[in-house]
Motif scaffolding. Structure first.
Motif, PDB file in Angstrom:
ATOM      1  N   GLY A  89       0.795  -1.231   0.000  1.00 35.97           N
ATOM      2  CA  GLY A  89       0.000   0.000   0.000  1.00 35.97           C
ATOM      3  C   GLY A  89       0.823   1.273   0.000  1.00 35.97           C
ATOM      4  O   GLY A  89       0.268   2.368   0.094  1.00 35.97           O
ATOM      5  N   GLY A  90       2.151   1.166  -0.113  1.00 32.04           N
ATOM      6  CA  GLY A  90       2.997   2.357  -0.089  1.00 32.04           C
ATOM      7  C   GLY A  90       3.244   2.923  -1.469  1.00 32.04           C
ATOM      8  O   GLY A  90       3.265   2.185  -2.465  1.00 32.04           O
ATOM      9  N   ILE A  91       3.418   4.235  -1.539  1.00 30.50           N
ATOM     10  CA  ILE A  91       3.870   4.916  -2.753  1.00 30.50           C
ATOM     11  C   ILE A  91       5.007   5.842  -2.359  1.00 30.50           C
ATOM     12  O   ILE A  91       4.821   6.786  -1.573  1.00 30.50           O
ATOM     13  CB  ILE A  91       2.753   5.717  -3.438  1.00 30.50           C
ATOM     14  CG1 ILE A  91       1.665   4.784  -3.959  1.00 30.50           C
ATOM     15  CG2 ILE A  91       3.314   6.553  -4.589  1.00 30.50           C
ATOM     16  CD1 ILE A  91       0.526   5.503  -4.683  1.00 30.50           C
ATOM     17  N   LEU A  92       6.181   5.555  -2.900  1.00 29.36           N
ATOM     18  CA  LEU A  92       7.369   6.367  -2.652  1.00 29.36           C
ATOM     19  C   LEU A  92       7.446   7.413  -3.764  1.00 29.36           C
ATOM     20  O   LEU A  92       7.665   7.067  -4.926  1.00 29.36           O
ATOM     21  CB  LEU A  92       8.607   5.473  -2.652  1.00 29.36           C
ATOM     22  CG  LEU A  92       9.920   6.044  -2.117  1.00 29.36           C
ATOM     23  CD1 LEU A  92       9.879   6.134  -0.592  1.00 29.36           C
ATOM     24  CD2 LEU A  92      11.084   5.154  -2.544  1.00 29.36           C
ATOM     25  N   LEU A  93       7.260   8.681  -3.423  1.00 32.55           N
ATOM     26  CA  LEU A  93       7.192   9.767  -4.412  1.00 32.55           C
ATOM     27  C   LEU A  93       8.359  10.727  -4.207  1.00 32.55           C
ATOM     28  O   LEU A  93       8.653  11.119  -3.075  1.00 32.55           O
ATOM     29  CB  LEU A  93       5.870  10.526  -4.267  1.00 32.55           C
ATOM     30  CG  LEU A  93       5.586  11.625  -5.294  1.00 32.55           C
ATOM     31  CD1 LEU A  93       5.289  11.011  -6.668  1.00 32.55           C
ATOM     32  CD2 LEU A  93       4.405  12.483  -4.847  1.00 32.55           C
TER      33      LEU A  93
END
Length: 623
Positions: free
Chosen positions: A511-515
């Protein structure tokens, strides 16, 4: 004692900028002239100061000041603190058309004549500050002196420039003689810095010890405050003077909170269940954390809940591999193109290589390139060491339960591994099963939103961790990683994300998004419910809304493009100064004079005797 007699001579000369200047000399019959100055004849809105030395018209260094700033400095330096001279001298008012700031005002001339002469042992040459004072300028000058005189008493001014510690104290104190420690810490938090920032460790330790010794254990006077902050004064001054990449941090974070609340209302998506441990997370968990390249921090939501990186670790281990081996070696095993297929497909490109390091096949091969001669335990510790440095030594853990769960349910990845072995995609002598074990372990590395945002900020900062200042990755590794994140980081949604958001990113099935916003900040969004392509529903919505509000898209700043908010500007104006580390002296000078910057002129450059006072020449900041 023989009385010294003075007379004044005057010449008109062309100045270095083409203007007409008046060269004034106050001569004493018994000795050579000791001080001199230029006064500009026209126009009246420029003021010039020269170096204190025997008159050398061809070698005089000229310094242009802001009018009001120089009047204040001249008043403090001459009227309040007369300069010593070699013999006893008195100050005489200059003629009206040649009034000097070093002389007394005209309405006090009689009192000055009757007062005892000021004397002092000779220690340094005398300065003279002259300005055109015809007409209304005389009134304006007197008003400046009266207005700024009281302010000069409040500010300590050793020499020309005040200390940064004093400036910071008066900024926080707001007219009070003492500062409550909590007021300083609250003001510090408003700038985006945390009291737990590793760069402020020494300052916070001294503050804690100092408060124990104060009578009330709460307040600090100016001297105690200076003692506490002097070890980190440059960083603190940059923060309080809004010299960071996001100057108005409170306003920016209020927008972030609004975007968070908007995405929180979404209820779609399903929590990943093909890895049993991931299915245990609540679908209501939602967190956003950011860290700028200057170390400004903001978090909202469930940011302290640990979760596994899963596929978000793929760009990080690729960066480690490029950092160790270089681009050419790594890409002799892995391609650079988006696959256009699901991330876990058994499919290679026409050269029998994985398409890129962001799909499972490429990530497995990339894992085999790390510390090839070491054991799995040593390889794992090596990668963990890199990740902890990227996170500024914040939380990076390991979930053994997730590792075991993923290995037990990893038939597809074993199939990919055997397919890669058949196609000879691994370096010679690689043990494929050991590589898969390490692959599963790296996917099971735990972070929080807060620590992961620092990792993203390290990428945004070119490989240097913003809260420790340590270089972790080479610029080459960071550039390649961000390029592949931009084109391949969001599974089958990568093209859409690049089109709408236009920023490097990587999602994971946890569920992570590294932006990453290059040169600005790193952001980690986390919410377990996923869409049909395997990306966080709330995370995608937050990233889309972020770029709709702020001009973070790679192509938002093209000329004639519709304008959005730019948090990198203060009050809508483009920042004129490069943000980043500054030394004490340059920052002190900039804050004292606001717009202009100063440059020291060495004695050899000015051809002056080394005993003369320090001279600064002011250069305008490039527009």
């Amino acid at each position: 004692m023989k009385r010294n007699c003075f007379h004044q001579s005057e010449q008109r000369r062309a100045g270095p900028d083409g203007g007409i200047y008046v060269w004034s000399e106050l001569l004493r019959d018994s000795s050579p002239p000791r001080f001199s100055s230029f006064r500009e004849a026209a126009p009246p809105d420029r003021l010039v100061r020269t170096h204190v030395s025997p008159p050398q018209p061809d070698r005089i260094e000229m310094l242009h000041f802001r009018f009001s700033t120089v009047l204040k400095e001249c008043f403090q330096a001459t009227v309040k603190r007369p300069f010593p001279c070699r013999t006893q001298e008195s100050w005489y008012p200059a003629p009206r058309h040649h009034r000097c700031l070093g002389s007394v005002p005209s309405d006090a001339a009689a009192a000055a004549a009757a007062a005892p002469r000021r004397t002092a042992p000779c220690a340094a040459p005398r300065r003279s500050y002259c300005v055109k004072t015809e007409g209304a300028s005389t009134v304006e000058l007197d008003e400046h002196l009266k207005k700024d005189g009281a302010e000069g008493d409040k500010r300590r001014n050793p020499g020309i420039l005040p200390s940064l510690e004093d400036l910071l104290f008066y900024t926080v104190a707001e007219g009070q003689e003492k500062i409550p420690a909590h007021k300083f810490l609250t003001a510090l938090k408003a700038t985006g810095l945390r009291s737990g920032d590793p760069r402020l460790k020494e300052c916070m330790e001294i503050l804690k010890e100092t408060l124990k010794k104060t009578p009330d254990g709460v307040t600090l006077d100016r001297h105690l405050f200076k003692k506490c902050v002097q070890s980190n004064i440059v960083l603190l001054t940059q923060a309080f003077r809004k010299k960071f990449v996001i100057p108005d941090f409170q306003s920016f974070t209020s927008h972030i909170d609004q975007l968070y609340e908007k995405a929180k209302n979404l209820s779609g998506g399903q929590v990943a269940d093909y890895i049993p441990q991931l299915a245990k997370f609540s679908p209501d968990l939602w967190a956003v954390s950011l860290c700028t390249v200057d170390g400004q921090r903001h978090t909202v939501g469930d940011t302290k809940v640990p979760f596994c990186l899963q596929s978000c670790v793929k760009p990080l281990k690729y960066a480690v591999a490029v950092h160790d081996h270089g681009t050419e070696y790594v890409h002799s095993f892995i391609g650079k193109e988006p696959s256009g297929l699901r991330f876990n497909k058994l499919f290679l490109n026409e050269d029998d290589k994985p398409h890129n390091p962001m799909v499972n096949a490429g990530a497995i091969v990339c894992t085999s390139l790390i510390q090839q001669t070491a054991s799995n335990a040593e390889k794992f510790d090596y990668v963990m060491s890199f990740l902890k440095k990227m996170a500024g030594n914040e939380y990076v853990g390991f979930s053994n339960a997730t590792f075991q769960s993923e290995r037990e349910s990893g038939d597809r990845n074993f199939a990919i591994g055997y397919y890669l072995k058949e196609k000879k995609c691994f370096p010679e002598g690689t043990d494929m099963t050991s590589v898969l074990d390490l692959y599963f372990q790296l996917c099971a590395i735990e972070v929080t939103c807060e620590s992961a945002s620092v990792m993203a900020a390290t990428l945004a900062n070119g490989g240097i961790c913003p809260i420790t200042g340590e270089r972790v990755l080479s610029p080459e590794a960071v550039r390649n990683t961000l390029s592949l994140m931009h084109s391949c980081g969001m599974y089958d949604f990568s093209g859409q994300f690049a089109f709408h958001v236009g920023l490097p990113s990587k999602s994971g099935v946890a569920g992570g998004i590294l932006l990453v916003v290059p040169n600005v900040m790193g952001i980690m969004c986390w919410s377990p419910p996923l869409d049909k392509l395997g990306n966080s529903v709330r995370g995608i919505q937050f990233c889309t809304d972020l770029v709709e509000l702020f001009n973070f898209h790679n192509y938002d700043n093209l000329r004639h493009f519709a304008k959005k908010h730019d948090p990198r500007r203060e009050g809508g104006d483009q920042r004129q100064h490069i943000f980043g580390p500054m030394d004490y002296e340059s920052l002190q000078q900039e804050l004292a004079l606001k717009a202009p910057l100063w440059k020291k002129v060495s004695p050899t450059e000015t051809d002056q005797d080394s005993s003369t006072t320090v001279v600064y020449r002011m250069d305008k900041v490039a527009e």
